[in-house]
Design a protein around this motif. Sequence first.
Motif, short mmCIF file in Angstrom:
data_model
loop_
_atom_site.label_atom_id
_atom_site.label_comp_id
_atom_site.label_asym_id
_atom_site.label_seq_id
_atom_site.Cartn_x
_atom_site.Cartn_y
_atom_site.Cartn_z
N VAL A 296 -28.82 -9.05 -68.85
CA VAL A 296 -27.87 -9.98 -68.24
C VAL A 296 -28.05 -10.07 -66.72
O VAL A 296 -28.58 -9.16 -66.09
CB VAL A 296 -26.40 -9.61 -68.57
CG1 VAL A 296 -26.19 -9.57 -70.07
CG2 VAL A 296 -26.00 -8.30 -67.91
N VAL A 297 -27.57 -11.17 -66.17
CA VAL A 297 -27.59 -11.33 -64.70
C VAL A 297 -26.67 -10.28 -64.08
O VAL A 297 -25.64 -9.91 -64.68
CB VAL A 297 -27.16 -12.76 -64.28
CG1 VAL A 297 -28.21 -13.77 -64.74
CG2 VAL A 297 -25.78 -13.11 -64.83
N ALA B 74 -25.96 -17.68 -74.90
CA ALA B 74 -25.81 -16.91 -73.66
C ALA B 74 -26.69 -17.49 -72.56
O ALA B 74 -26.29 -17.61 -71.40
CB ALA B 74 -26.14 -15.44 -73.91
N ARG B 75 -27.92 -17.87 -72.94
CA ARG B 75 -28.84 -18.45 -71.96
C ARG B 75 -28.28 -19.75 -71.40
O ARG B 75 -28.30 -19.97 -70.19
CB ARG B 75 -30.20 -18.69 -72.63
CG ARG B 75 -31.14 -19.55 -71.79
CD ARG B 75 -32.58 -19.11 -71.92
NE ARG B 75 -32.85 -17.87 -71.21
CZ ARG B 75 -33.92 -17.10 -71.40
NH1 ARG B 75 -34.82 -17.45 -72.29
NH2 ARG B 75 -34.10 -15.99 -70.70
N GLU C 67 -25.93 -16.50 -68.75
CA GLU C 67 -25.67 -15.06 -68.80
C GLU C 67 -26.94 -14.21 -68.68
O GLU C 67 -26.88 -13.04 -68.33
CB GLU C 67 -24.96 -14.70 -70.12
CG GLU C 67 -23.59 -15.35 -70.30
CD GLU C 67 -22.99 -15.06 -71.68
OE1 GLU C 67 -23.36 -14.04 -72.28
OE2 GLU C 67 -22.17 -15.87 -72.14
N LEU C 68 -28.09 -14.81 -69.03
CA LEU C 68 -29.31 -13.99 -69.18
C LEU C 68 -30.25 -14.06 -67.98
O LEU C 68 -30.36 -15.09 -67.32
CB LEU C 68 -30.09 -14.46 -70.42
CG LEU C 68 -29.39 -14.43 -71.76
CD1 LEU C 68 -30.40 -14.73 -72.87
CD2 LEU C 68 -28.70 -13.10 -72.01
N LEU C 69 -30.95 -12.95 -67.78
CA LEU C 69 -32.04 -12.92 -66.81
C LEU C 69 -33.16 -13.84 -67.33
O LEU C 69 -33.37 -13.94 -68.54
CB LEU C 69 -32.57 -11.50 -66.65
CG LEU C 69 -31.62 -10.50 -65.97
CD1 LEU C 69 -32.17 -9.07 -66.09
CD2 LEU C 69 -31.43 -10.87 -64.50
N PRO C 70 -33.89 -14.49 -66.41
CA PRO C 70 -34.95 -15.40 -66.85
C PRO C 70 -36.08 -14.69 -67.60
O PRO C 70 -36.83 -15.31 -68.34
CB PRO C 70 -35.46 -16.02 -65.54
CG PRO C 70 -34.98 -15.12 -64.45
CD PRO C 70 -33.73 -14.46 -64.95
N THR C 71 -36.20 -13.37 -67.43
CA THR C 71 -37.28 -12.61 -68.08
C THR C 71 -37.05 -12.37 -69.57
O THR C 71 -37.96 -11.93 -70.27
CB THR C 71 -37.42 -11.24 -67.40
OG1 THR C 71 -36.10 -10.71 -67.18
CG2 THR C 71 -38.15 -11.33 -66.08
N VAL C 72 -35.83 -12.63 -70.05
CA VAL C 72 -35.53 -12.34 -71.46
C VAL C 72 -36.23 -13.33 -72.39
O VAL C 72 -36.06 -14.55 -72.25
CB VAL C 72 -34.01 -12.38 -71.70
CG1 VAL C 72 -33.70 -12.32 -73.20
CG2 VAL C 72 -33.32 -11.22 -70.97
N GLN D 142 -21.24 -10.34 -74.67
CA GLN D 142 -20.14 -9.47 -75.12
C GLN D 142 -19.97 -9.57 -76.64
O GLN D 142 -19.69 -8.58 -77.31
CB GLN D 142 -18.83 -9.85 -74.42
CG GLN D 142 -17.65 -8.92 -74.77
CD GLN D 142 -17.83 -7.51 -74.23
OE1 GLN D 142 -17.96 -7.31 -73.03
NE2 GLN D 142 -17.85 -6.51 -75.12
N GLU D 143 -20.16 -10.76 -77.19
CA GLU D 143 -20.03 -10.92 -78.65
C GLU D 143 -21.11 -10.12 -79.38
O GLU D 143 -20.86 -9.52 -80.42
CB GLU D 143 -20.11 -12.41 -79.01
CG GLU D 143 -19.65 -12.69 -80.44
CD GLU D 143 -19.54 -14.20 -80.73
OE1 GLU D 143 -19.11 -14.96 -79.83
OE2 GLU D 143 -19.87 -14.61 -81.85
N ILE D 144 -22.33 -10.09 -78.80
CA ILE D 144 -23.40 -9.27 -79.41
C ILE D 144 -23.03 -7.79 -79.31
O ILE D 144 -23.17 -7.02 -80.28
CB ILE D 144 -24.76 -9.54 -78.72
CG1 ILE D 144 -25.17 -11.01 -78.90
CG2 ILE D 144 -25.85 -8.62 -79.28
CD1 ILE D 144 -26.40 -11.42 -78.08
#
Lengths: 220, 220
Positions: free
Chosen positions: A188-189, A133-134, A138-143, A78-80
Amino acid sequence: MARQERAIRTRRTIVEAAGAVFDEHGYAASTIAMVLERADVTKGALYFHFPSKESLAQAVLDEQLPLGAVPPHPCKVQEIVDTTFVFGQRLRTNSLLKGSVRLTVDQCAPPGVDHTGPFRQWSEHVVSLLQEAREQGELLPTVALRDTADLLVGAFAGVQLMSRALHGREDLAHRISVMWAHMLPSIVVPGLLVGLDSRPDRGARVLASLGSGELVGAQA
Amino acid sequence: MARQERAIRTRRTIVEAAGAVFDEHGYAASTIAMVLERADVTKGALYFHFPSKESLAQAVLDEQLPLGAVPPHPCKVQEIVDTTFVFGQRLRTNSLLKGSVRLTVDQCAPPGVDHTGPFRQWSEHVVSLLQEAREQGELLPTVALRDTADLLVGAFAGVQLMSRALHGREDLAHRISVMWAHMLPSIVVPGLLVGLDSRPDRGARVLASLGSGELVGAQA
């Protein structure tokens, strides 16, 4: 002390004037005389702070990241998102920021000035927010942090550029909202998607929450 | 007939020289004398085809869409993907295309020339391909054709710009691949995702399939 404060204020006046001149004329066609006239300061004051046109351009470029600052948010994605909307909002009114962005994206690079600095600095900034975020899940593992950060910075640069070229940036908030609608599902997840706010008026609301002082700053 | 062919070839030589000059110097700093010298044609021949610097810029801008042409593909989203990779590939070697893109994205707009044309033309082109994709059931129902087309065009413009500024476009194919990895899941129906090819070497492979004539054209 008063003298020091006056010097800081004079320097700021000159940097803002330089940003406006670079925005209107581009680097090559801008002259120190134009900046002098717009800033309404003495030649001596200007040369005391900035010995050359290059140093004016560098100062304008150095203001880009500070002008993109937003309040910290517990959710780092959200900050990004907030950063893009607030930056987009300020870009519509702040001549210094407009000039800084023009120096960054115009191919007519000022010789002797690293006009690519903001690209790299934004990329670093987004990487560090994505890293947080990671860690918060918050992040998908693919990022891949650097790839995604560079895509966000590059895509934003182009989206604002196309909005400026076609509509004088009037539809920029809508375009940023479309960008996030397409990007967030691959970043994001799933559980986070619904809670994120990427509506077009997000930038105006974040700025309003900062109070009038910041809003005046954004209009400068 | 031979005379007409010679005229067409001369015109092409001039447009290619103008593209290279605009790419190197930007619109404002470019002169007709520079184009004359690079094209190695007579002043009379140049003015016969192009009465002004504006008309040279317009011709260079008009070449942008034709230079982005790719072979039709039964899957229309794949055709859009192919367009970005082929455009990116040609952008690394074709000076005319580089000059055309610089005229489009530089804020220093040639007065009297509509340098925003390519943005609008690309947007139209992608909208019509997305329309076909929709009719073939390739798209998610959430896709708004104009919004998505504008995002793709704007994001591509910024991604190539950042790649140029930081790495002379050497990593452009990788960056385009990252863009699609993030965009496709929010554009196409899930069943299509696996079959789409958005690997970095896609552009080179599409160009190779066109045979050597086209490849030579791409190196021009």
